[in-house]
Scaffold this active site. Structure first.
Site, PDB file in Angstrom:
ATOM      1  N   ASP A  52       9.478  30.817   1.750  1.00  8.24           N
ATOM      2  CA  ASP A  52       8.832  31.271   3.069  1.00  8.24           C
ATOM      3  C   ASP A  52       9.662  30.692   4.120  1.00  8.24           C
ATOM      4  OD1 ASP A  52       7.800  28.628   2.733  1.00  8.24           O
ATOM      5  OD2 ASP A  52       5.727  29.308   2.601  1.00  8.24           O
TER       6      ASP A  52
ATOM      7  N   ASN B 172      -6.554  26.112   2.165  1.00 16.88           N
ATOM      8  CA  ASN B 172      -7.504  27.311   2.010  1.00 16.88           C
ATOM      9  C   ASN B 172      -6.995  28.340   0.690  1.00 16.88           C
ATOM     10  OD1 ASN B 172      -5.095  28.357   2.744  1.00 16.88           O
ATOM     11  ND2 ASN B 172      -5.489  29.605   4.427  1.00 16.88           N
TER      12      ASN B 172
ATOM     13  N   HIS C 139      -3.891  28.771  -0.161  1.00 19.99           N
ATOM     14  CA  HIS C 139      -2.711  29.956   0.004  1.00 19.99           C
ATOM     15  C   HIS C 139      -1.530  29.213  -1.101  1.00 19.99           C
ATOM     16  CE1 HIS C 139      -0.810  27.841   3.952  1.00 19.99           C
ATOM     17  NE2 HIS C 139      -0.278  27.350   2.650  1.00 19.99           N
TER      18      HIS C 139
ATOM     19  N   GLU D 120      -1.740  34.049   2.528  1.00 19.31           N
ATOM     20  CA  GLU D 120      -3.160  33.841   3.016  1.00 19.31           C
ATOM     21  C   GLU D 120      -4.404  34.387   2.141  1.00 19.31           C
ATOM     22  OE1 GLU D 120      -3.173  31.046   4.795  1.00 19.31           O
ATOM     23  OE2 GLU D 120      -1.741  31.208   6.332  1.00 19.31           O
TER      24      GLU D 120
HETATM   25  C1  GLP Z   1       2.463  25.251   3.808  1.00 20.58           C
HETATM   26  C2  GLP Z   1       3.610  25.965   3.258  1.00 20.58           C
HETATM   27  C3  GLP Z   1       3.282  26.256   1.883  1.00 20.58           C
HETATM   28  C4  GLP Z   1       2.657  24.695   1.324  1.00 20.58           C
HETATM   29  C5  GLP Z   1       1.534  24.263   2.031  1.00 20.58           C
HETATM   30  C6  GLP Z   1       0.959  22.936   1.839  1.00 20.58           C
HETATM   31  O1  GLP Z   1       2.073  25.888   4.867  1.00 20.58           O
HETATM   32  N1  GLP Z   1       4.041  27.511   3.416  1.00 20.58           N
HETATM   33  O2  GLP Z   1       4.309  26.399   0.782  1.00 20.58           O
HETATM   34  O3  GLP Z   1       2.802  24.531  -0.147  1.00 20.58           O
HETATM   35  O4  GLP Z   1       1.420  24.820   3.500  1.00 20.58           O
HETATM   36  O5  GLP Z   1       1.413  22.059   2.631  1.00 20.58           O
HETATM   37  P1  GLP Z   1       1.536  20.653   2.442  1.00 20.58           P
HETATM   38  O6  GLP Z   1       2.376  20.273   1.257  1.00 20.58           O
HETATM   39  O7  GLP Z   1       2.185  20.062   3.687  1.00 20.58           O
HETATM   40  O8  GLP Z   1       0.218  20.125   2.418  1.00 20.58           O
END
Ligand code: GLP
Length: 240
Positions: free
Chosen positions: A66, A135, A137, A142
């Site tokens: 992304d 959440n 995702h 989402e």
């Molecule tokens: C972000 C990314 C995801 C990631 C998630 C968790 O928003 N788009 O790809 O897996 O949230 O983030 P973190 O690893 O910092 O907890």
């Protein structure tokens, strides 16, 4: 789903890095799907160490999950910049084989179609690395995202904007939209590693693994994939 519970963030990173290492050793021209966020940072650090000891990335292709809409490659919080800093600039990967959606594209829909086509032309993703949002995702898919979705433009959930505000100077600076590979794009990967560390992920991990398969918890779709390894530390696994 193969579930590996380890003590902490470092051992989670070591387990996941070992799988990536094995993949590249078996198939030097592997196509990797990459994630951002705090979770994969230890994996990238280890891959850089492996590279310093001779591991070759010259034939590897990567597709990131992304990118924020509106952030260019030089923006400190863009995922292109993140990948450059943590991995691409430190290993011998060919920059032309590193793909990330273009958050500055004028025609975002066309950019999504282009991205899916690039993945297809590369022969699909061999190994996809995933983190998970609190959440549930995956990527920026989402809750509510259709399982049939391909790369698409996403309106970020309030909770995601709050979670990610820690990387920005203020919450107002967090982009409200992103381009994300879709659930279908992720599910087409031949193999998937889902990583999670820390108690804030425990509910999402429980719902992903033991909850019903539902679009309300995007990661729950992984129960339907034939080759997923969940690598979690004890805190993230505490509700399993
Ligand atoms: C972000 C990314 C995801 C990631 C998630 C968790 O928003 N788009 O790809 O897996 O949230 O983030 P973190 O690893 O910092 O907890």
């Amino acid at each position: 789903m193969n579930i590996v519970v380890v003590a902490n963030f470092d051992s989670m990173s070591a387990e996941a890095a070992k799988i990536v290492y094995g993949q590249i050793m078996r198939k030097p021209n592997s196509v990797l799907g990459l994630a951002t966020g705090s979770t994969p940072l230890g994996v990238y650090k280890l891959l850089v160490e492996y590279h310093n000891r001779g591991m070759d990335f010259s034939r590897v292709t990567t597709f990131n999950l992304d990118e924020y809409v509106g952030l260019g490659p030089d923006h400190p919080q863009s995922y292109r910049r993140y990948m450059h800093e943590h991995l691409f600039s430190k290993v011998n990967i060919n920059p032309e084989r590193t793909f990330i959606p273009n958050g500055l594209a004028e025609d975002l829909e066309a950019e999504c179609r282009r991205y899916d086509e690039l993945i297809r032309q590369a022969g699909g993703i061999d190994l996809q690395i995933l983190g998970i949002g609190t959440n549930g995702h995956i990527g920026f898919n989402e809750p509510g995202t259709e399982f049939g979705s391909t790369t698409h433009v996403v309106d970020l959930a309030e909770s995601t904007i709050r979670d990610n505000a820690r990387f920005f100077e203020s919450i107002d600076q967090v982009p409200t939209r992103a381009i994300s590979m879709g659930i279908k794009s992720i599910m087409q990967a031949k193999e998937i590693i889902l990583m999670a560390s820390g108690g804030s992920k425990a509910d999402a991990i429980y719902a992903a693994v033991h909850g019903p398969v539902t679009t309300a918890v995007p990661a729950s779709v992984l129960q339907l994939h034939p080759s997923v390894t969940l690598v979690v530390d004890q805190a993230a696994a505490s509700k399993l």
